[in-house]
Design a protein around this motif. Structure first.
Motif, short mmCIF file in Angstrom:
data_model
loop_
_atom_site.label_atom_id
_atom_site.label_comp_id
_atom_site.label_asym_id
_atom_site.label_seq_id
_atom_site.Cartn_x
_atom_site.Cartn_y
_atom_site.Cartn_z
N ILE A 1 0.86 -1.19 0.00
CA ILE A 1 0.00 0.00 0.00
C ILE A 1 0.89 1.24 0.00
O ILE A 1 1.61 1.49 0.96
CB ILE A 1 -0.93 0.03 1.23
N GLY A 2 0.85 1.99 -1.08
CA GLY A 2 1.68 3.19 -1.18
C GLY A 2 2.82 2.99 -2.16
O GLY A 2 3.67 2.12 -1.96
N GLY A 3 2.83 3.77 -3.22
CA GLY A 3 3.84 3.59 -4.28
C GLY A 3 4.92 4.65 -4.26
O GLY A 3 5.33 5.15 -5.30
N GLY A 4 5.39 5.04 -3.06
CA GLY A 4 6.58 5.89 -2.97
C GLY A 4 7.81 5.00 -3.13
O GLY A 4 7.70 3.82 -3.47
N ILE B 1 0.49 -6.82 -5.63
CA ILE B 1 -0.49 -5.81 -6.03
C ILE B 1 -0.12 -4.53 -5.31
O ILE B 1 -0.02 -4.50 -4.07
CB ILE B 1 -1.91 -6.28 -5.68
N LEU B 2 0.15 -3.49 -6.08
CA LEU B 2 0.62 -2.23 -5.51
C LEU B 2 -0.51 -1.21 -5.63
O LEU B 2 -0.90 -0.83 -6.73
CB LEU B 2 1.87 -1.77 -6.27
N VAL B 3 -1.02 -0.80 -4.46
CA VAL B 3 -2.14 0.15 -4.46
C VAL B 3 -1.60 1.55 -4.17
O VAL B 3 -0.92 1.76 -3.16
CB VAL B 3 -3.18 -0.25 -3.38
N GLU B 4 -1.90 2.48 -5.04
CA GLU B 4 -1.41 3.85 -4.88
C GLU B 4 -2.61 4.79 -4.99
O GLU B 4 -3.42 4.68 -5.90
CB GLU B 4 -0.38 4.15 -5.97
N LYS B 5 -2.69 5.75 -4.04
CA LYS B 5 -3.92 6.56 -4.05
C LYS B 5 -3.92 7.67 -5.10
O LYS B 5 -4.98 8.10 -5.54
CB LYS B 5 -4.22 7.12 -2.65
N THR B 6 -2.75 8.14 -5.52
CA THR B 6 -2.71 9.18 -6.56
C THR B 6 -2.67 8.50 -7.94
O THR B 6 -2.52 7.28 -8.03
CB THR B 6 -1.48 10.08 -6.38
N PRO B 7 -2.76 9.25 -9.01
CA PRO B 7 -2.78 8.61 -10.33
C PRO B 7 -1.46 7.95 -10.73
O PRO B 7 -1.43 7.17 -11.68
CB PRO B 7 -3.11 9.76 -11.29
N SER B 8 -0.36 8.28 -10.05
CA SER B 8 0.92 7.65 -10.43
C SER B 8 1.70 7.24 -9.21
O SER B 8 1.61 7.86 -8.15
CB SER B 8 1.77 8.62 -11.25
N PRO C 1 6.32 -8.32 -14.85
CA PRO C 1 5.19 -9.25 -15.06
C PRO C 1 4.51 -9.65 -13.75
O PRO C 1 3.34 -10.03 -13.75
CB PRO C 1 5.84 -10.47 -15.73
N ASN C 2 5.22 -9.57 -12.63
CA ASN C 2 4.62 -10.00 -11.37
C ASN C 2 3.94 -8.87 -10.60
O ASN C 2 3.38 -9.10 -9.54
CB ASN C 2 5.68 -10.62 -10.46
N ILE C 3 4.05 -7.63 -11.12
CA ILE C 3 3.48 -6.51 -10.35
C ILE C 3 2.25 -5.96 -11.07
O ILE C 3 2.29 -5.68 -12.27
CB ILE C 3 4.50 -5.36 -10.16
N LYS C 4 1.18 -5.82 -10.29
CA LYS C 4 -0.01 -5.18 -10.84
C LYS C 4 -0.20 -3.88 -10.06
O LYS C 4 -0.38 -3.90 -8.84
CB LYS C 4 -1.22 -6.09 -10.68
N ILE C 5 -0.13 -2.77 -10.78
CA ILE C 5 -0.32 -1.48 -10.10
C ILE C 5 -1.79 -1.09 -10.16
O ILE C 5 -2.39 -1.07 -11.24
CB ILE C 5 0.52 -0.37 -10.77
N ALA D 1 0.21 -11.50 2.75
CA ALA D 1 0.87 -10.53 3.63
C ALA D 1 0.76 -9.14 3.01
O ALA D 1 0.50 -9.01 1.81
CB ALA D 1 2.33 -10.90 3.85
N ILE D 2 0.97 -8.13 3.86
CA ILE D 2 0.77 -6.75 3.42
C ILE D 2 1.95 -5.89 3.84
O ILE D 2 2.48 -6.06 4.95
CB ILE D 2 -0.53 -6.17 4.06
N ILE D 3 2.37 -5.00 2.96
CA ILE D 3 3.37 -4.00 3.36
C ILE D 3 2.73 -2.63 3.27
O ILE D 3 2.14 -2.28 2.24
CB ILE D 3 4.63 -4.08 2.48
N VAL D 4 2.80 -1.88 4.35
CA VAL D 4 2.25 -0.52 4.35
C VAL D 4 3.40 0.45 4.10
O VAL D 4 4.43 0.41 4.79
CB VAL D 4 1.58 -0.18 5.69
#
Ligand code: FAD
Ligand code: SF4
Ligand code: SF4
Lengths: 575, 293, 135
Positions: free
Chosen positions: A139-142, A160-167, A200-204, A324-327
């Protein structure tokens, strides 16, 4: 339980306790048949004694005390189970604090009493084996989240990388150049962003937020809200014609809402946040878009060659299952308006705004200007500790990076305006990182940055100038500088929404909203919930090297979990 | 509406212009300021010392007077009186030990336990009358008059007694705006004028006053509005000297906010007693058409 | 000359007295100088407000007595309002004045104030000044 033993530890980490009084107070509690104290119960000899006592006294329940239950619970559990008890037959009470002996003793008694209570309520557990879902949520793509995602993905697991802004990119991609080596994020972070986007293993899932979380380590169910971008990202090819055609301008998040002459820092109502965005996809800002505010426009829709604009789009939801989750949700800066004794003025800006003014790829192409009139500032004052280390009006902690970025600013400003002068007000210069002290020395020697030792009490406009009232405690003078631009080193706060996210994840935060690590020294990567790890500034202020190290560390913690096939979960048995 | 009112010493002498314009304006706004019986000097400056309870007797006695007339609120107009009474009241409310000592000491008085609320006239205007109803009653808008509101210290500090945001107050701005004036915001609005140092270090006060006035002028003010007789004296009386020490300085009228209020409510300018102002504001007001010649 | 710092000094009766009168301890001050930066009277002070606190921390009573600072303070409370560490410096200033004044030393002599000044000053300036500057 009929035969309970209480083991009192007193090492140097625990304040002096009157053991006699403790024994007296708990000796007559129901079920307590044995009590002993020992110096350093957590060490091998102490543990051995616990084991022996359990056997010799035929104990069926134990209360242990420790300076850090979180840290020692595992160790204690091993010993207790090796002596024939089960996990539920043990409770660890925390003994901590800096009080005097009297308070400490009273607190120890209360802690043990409450532990006895918990022990009484404790029921046998059943353990179940849960297969681990070998997929990770970040959670968070910094930079911290990016590093963690890449490490996990490279090890062969899905992320799965969840980012709240558009990039993705986080704060780092907003920076001009980075201390201490002055490489630009466009050169060093963009490749990582691209790798993340193409792995290939990352879904943004950009422009998305975590809605709800359930489950446990090994198998969390997570619901994610995908905010409506009003653009079909699958159809869109990222050409950007839409934002060229759009005729509505608005202040840009990526430029820290800088309002520069000629609106050169503005974006359009439909926008790709910046040139290196990953994913390279636009979103429509409803608040400014003429279609939404006036009911008609559609310039972008007409321009889009692939028909991707979709004004009717709604938020959608996806549900995923992860092991598992990484914040890694990073930080925000405290708003400047919190410093009430400093005026609000276009030429009084914060560090991130100044980064945008310095950035070669920024709105001014790296030309340093005053937001009010576009002129080149000839004297710039940088002010440290704005809101930090100020328990009365701000936050008590040190934000750790301001000392370094303010001197970086001063130095880069001098490179941009060689005949300019930079002043830095400081209380202490904190430069403990590798190469940091040398960096400061260089700025002072080569770029003639002038340090003034004192806090600033007032910043205000006086005609064309910004006046700064500070003091130089080294000479015992109060000083006034009439400058052209003032840059405030605002305190770092956890990013907006951190507390709400922490509640969804059931992890603890401190009073400011920073996510709490399991142990301040020995478990800096683990949250208070098994299977959820922390990385970057969501856990506390830090610079890029530390954020990257923590991102990598959290990934390896997660990978060591994924190297097993199942976890053992203990749950109270239904009797 | 009737409100108990504590005038304090200065309003009965040097600052008659403050009292008269305030009482008349409030009457015009439907608020009857009823002077307390048997009030005494509040002591002027609040004592900071932990071990000087006796200095709190003067302000507390006045609060007892309020309690005696069965009022639960007292209005002050002088900023210093406001500060001293309010802080003494806070002490009584927050420190049971000191409250006890004081009550025991004043055995001839009824016990006082903080039953009275101390407010400043500006708060009454904001909270009880309201900016909107004030602006509706304005007969003579102060159009074109550029006024800088000056707060000084005692309305705002310490934080616990502040009538508005301590660093960025707007209460007097809002009032002047309601009266139709052109409000001039300037960075010295909450800086100290030097206060009682006028007694022992008048030259230092000149320094402070010059900083304040020159800043107000730089920001385009034609007059300064305030509520404190101490500031009024320092900012007004010092101008004679400043005209000599600072060439080009022609002076700037200092007015009580209540004088501007009275004027704009269309009251007889007599109640403003402009003759008591240290710098005569009449030429300026006449030039703006706010006062007939 | 070196100034001798010792427990005798930093826990002296003077330090205790200051803490007693002003009702707070002084170690929280971390010498940031914000008080001095905003003090409206510091232009006239021989020692800055933060230096006064430092001298109290070190128990150097004589140095405080030698400077004009505490008598220049106007009790405007700007320092206390902005202090990041919650030090109520205006109170410390008052405590230091009281320590001197309680020795029956007045800072202003009423007899020396010109008659016309007395006639001119508003009551609150007179009363206020005397209360802050005389025993
Ligand atoms: C002015 C300034 C200059 C600096 N200069 C330097 C420098 O030169 N060198 C250096 O080493 N460090 C520097 N730093 C520090 C650096 O910015 C940080 O160390 C770094 O950005 C931390 O990275 P992060 O990934 O932890 O957090 P962030 O960069 O803040 O990234 C967090 C990401 O998470 C996203 N997010 C937040 N909340 C959520 C949520 N609820 N759900 C989903 N996504 C979310 C955010 O949108 C963001 O993309 C500077 C800091 C500042 C303020
Ligand atoms: S502002 Fe407070 S902490 Fe800073 S020097 Fe002054 S008294 Fe000390
Ligand atoms: S109270 Fe005294 S020391 Fe503090 S800022 Fe005001 S004048 Fe200066």
């Amino acid at each position: 339980m009929e035969r309970i033993g209480v083991f009192l530890c007193h090492c140097k980490l625990i304040p002096p306790i009157d053991t006699g009084r403790v024994f007296e107070a708990i000796g007559n509690k129901p079920g307590v048949v044995y009590a002993a104290d020992y110096e350093e119960m957590c060490m091998a000899p102490g543990l051995e004694r616990v084991k022996e006592a359990i056997k010799d006294e035929k104990l069926d329940g134990v209360v242990l005390t420790s300076c850090s239950p979180a840290l020692y619970e595992e160790t204690f559990r091993h010993i207790v189970t090796s002596a024939g008890l089960e996990g539920y037959q043990m409770v660890v009470a925390e003994l901590k604090g800096q009080d005097g002996a009297k308070e400490a003793t009273q607190r120890a008694i209360e802690a043990i009493e409450s532990a006895l209570e918990r022990l009484r309520m404790s029921r046998p557990t059943v353990s179940s084996r849960v297969p681990i879902t070998k997929r990770a949520l970040v959670i968070g793509g910094g930079i911290a989240g990016i590093q963690a995602s890449l490490d996990i993905a490279d090890a062969g697991y899905e992320v799965i990388l969840v980012e709240k802004t558009p990039s993705i990119g986080g704060r780092m991609i907003q920076l001009s150049e980075t201390f201490p080596t002055l490489d630009c994020p466009q050169c060093i972070e963009t490749p990582k962003m691209t790798d993340t986007g193409q792995h290939p293993n990352i879904k943004i899932l950009a422009y998305s937020e975590v809605e709800g979380v359930s489950g446990n380590i090994g198998k969390f169910k997570v619901k994610i809200r995908r905010k409506a971008a009003y653009v079909d990202w699958d159809k869109c090819n990222g050409c950007g014609i839409c934002q060229e055609r759009c005729a509505t301008k608005a202040l840009a998040e990526f430029q820290q809402y800088l309002d520069l002459p000629g609106k050169i820092a503005h974006r359009k109502a439909i926008y790709i946040p910046f040139a290196q965005a990953v994913p390279m996809r636009p979103v429509i800002d409803r608040e400014h878009c003429r279609y939404f505010t006036k009911g008609k426009c559609g310039l972008c829709e007409m321009a889009c060659p692939v028909g991707a604009i979709d004004f009717s789009q709604q938020d959608s939801f996806v549900e995923i299952e992860v092991g598992a989750i990484i914040v890694a949700t990073g930080f925000d800066l405290m708003p400047k308006s919190e410093i009430a004794e400093f005026e609000e003025d276009p030429d009084i800006i914060d560090g991130l705004e100044f980064e945008r003014l310095l950035c070669p790829a920024g709105p001014t192409a790296g030309k340093v200007i005053r937001p009010s009139d576009g002129r080149e500032p000839k004297e710039v004052v940088f002010i440290s500790c704005c809101g930090s280390r100020d328990p009365e009006h701000g936050v008590p902690y040190c934000s750790r990076v301001c000392c370094m970025y303010l001197v970086k600013h001063a130095l880069l400003y001098k490179h941009a305006v060689p005949d300019g002068q930079a002043y830095i007000f400081y209380m202490d210069i904190r430069t403990t990182g590798k190469g940091y002290e040398e960096f400061i020395q260089r700025a002072v020697e080569e770029d003639k940055v002038l340090y003034l030792r004192g806090r600033v009490s007032k910043v205000f406009r006086d005609g064309d100038k910004i006046k700064v009232w500070g003091s130089d405690t080294l000479t015992g003078k109060r000083v006034e500088i009439a400058c052209d631009l003032a840059v405030l080193g605002m305190a770092m706060l956890p990013s907006e929404g951190s507390k709400e996210l922490a509640v969804k994840l059931s992890i603890a935060t401190d009073e400011y909203g920073f996510m709490t690590e399991l142990h301040p020294k020995l478990c800096p990567l683990e949250s208070t919930v098994p299977g959820i790890y922390l990385a970057g500034c969501c856990q506390g202020p830090k610079d890029i090297p530390d954020a990257v190290a923590q991102g990598g560390g959290a990934a390896s913690k997660l990978l060591s979990l994924f190297s097993q096939d199942e976890v053992i979960l203990e749950e109270a048995a239904v009797s | 509406m009737n409100l108990s009112y504590y005038p304090g010493c200065t309003l009965k002498t040097k600052a008659k212009n403050l009292e008269d314009s305030a009482v008349a304006s409030m009457a015009a706004l439907g608020v009857n300021l009823v002077e307390l019986p048997r009030w005494n000097c509040c002591g002027t400056v609040y004592s900071f010392a932990e071990d000087e309870e006796l200095h709190q007797l003067a302000p507390v006695r006045n609060l007892i007077r309020v309690k005696e007339v069965e009022s639960n609120k007292v209005v002050t107009i002088c900023s210093f009186c406001y500060n001293t009474l309010k802080r003494a009241n806070l002490l009584i409310t927050n420190d049971p030990e000191k409250r006890n000592t004081l009550n025991t000491f004043m055995e001839e008085e009824i016990d006082y336990n903080g039953e009275v609320e101390v407010v400043h006239l500006l708060e009454v205007l904001r909270d009880e009358v309201g900016w909107q109803s004030i602006s509706q009653k304005v007969q003579l808008p102060l159009k074109g008059l550029k006024v800088a509101p000056y707060y000084g210290c005692t309305l705002l500090r310490p934080q616990a007694v502040a009538i508005d945001n301590v660093e960025r107050p707007t209460i007097m701005h809002d009032l002047l705006q309601a009266l139709g004036a052109e409000v001039v915001d300037f960075p010295f609005a909450t800086e100290c004028c030097g206060s009682y140092q006028i007694l022992s270090n008048p030259d230092f006060v000149s320094h402070c006053v010059w900083d304040i006035l020159s800043s107000a002028l730089r920001w385009g003010a034609e007059a300064v509005a305030l509520s404190c007789p101490m500031c009024d004296f320092n900012l007004g009386q010092k101008q004679k000297e400043l005209r000599q020490t600072h060439s080009g300085f022609k002076g700037i009228p200092i007015l009580y906010f209540t004088q501007l209020l009275a004027l704009s409510l269309g009251l007889d300018p007599e109640v403003c007693r402009f003759e008591l102002n240290y710098v005569d504001p009449r030429p300026l007001l006449e030039s703006k058409g706010l006062l007939r010649q | 000359m070196r100034v001798e710092i010792s427990t005798k000094r930093i826990y002296s009766d003077f330090v205790k007295k200051v803490e007693e009168i002003n009702g707070q301890t002084l170690p929280p001050c971390y010498q940031c100088g914000k008080c001095s930066a905003g003090c409206p009277m510091s232009f006239a002070m021989e020692l800055l407000p933060n230096q006064i606190i430092r001298l109290v921390q070190l128990g150097l009573e004589e140095d405080i007595a030698k400077s004009n600072t505490i008598w220049i303070c106007a009790s405007c409370i700007t320092c206390s309002l902005r202090c990041p560490r919650g030090v109520d410096l205006a109170r410390v200033m008052e405590a230091l004045r009281l320590i001197t004044m309680r020795k029956n030393i007045d800072h202003v002599k009423i007899s020396e104030i010109p008659q016309e000044t007395i006639a001119e000053l508003p009551q609150l300036a007179m009363v206020g000044g005397f209360r802050k500057l005389t025993a």
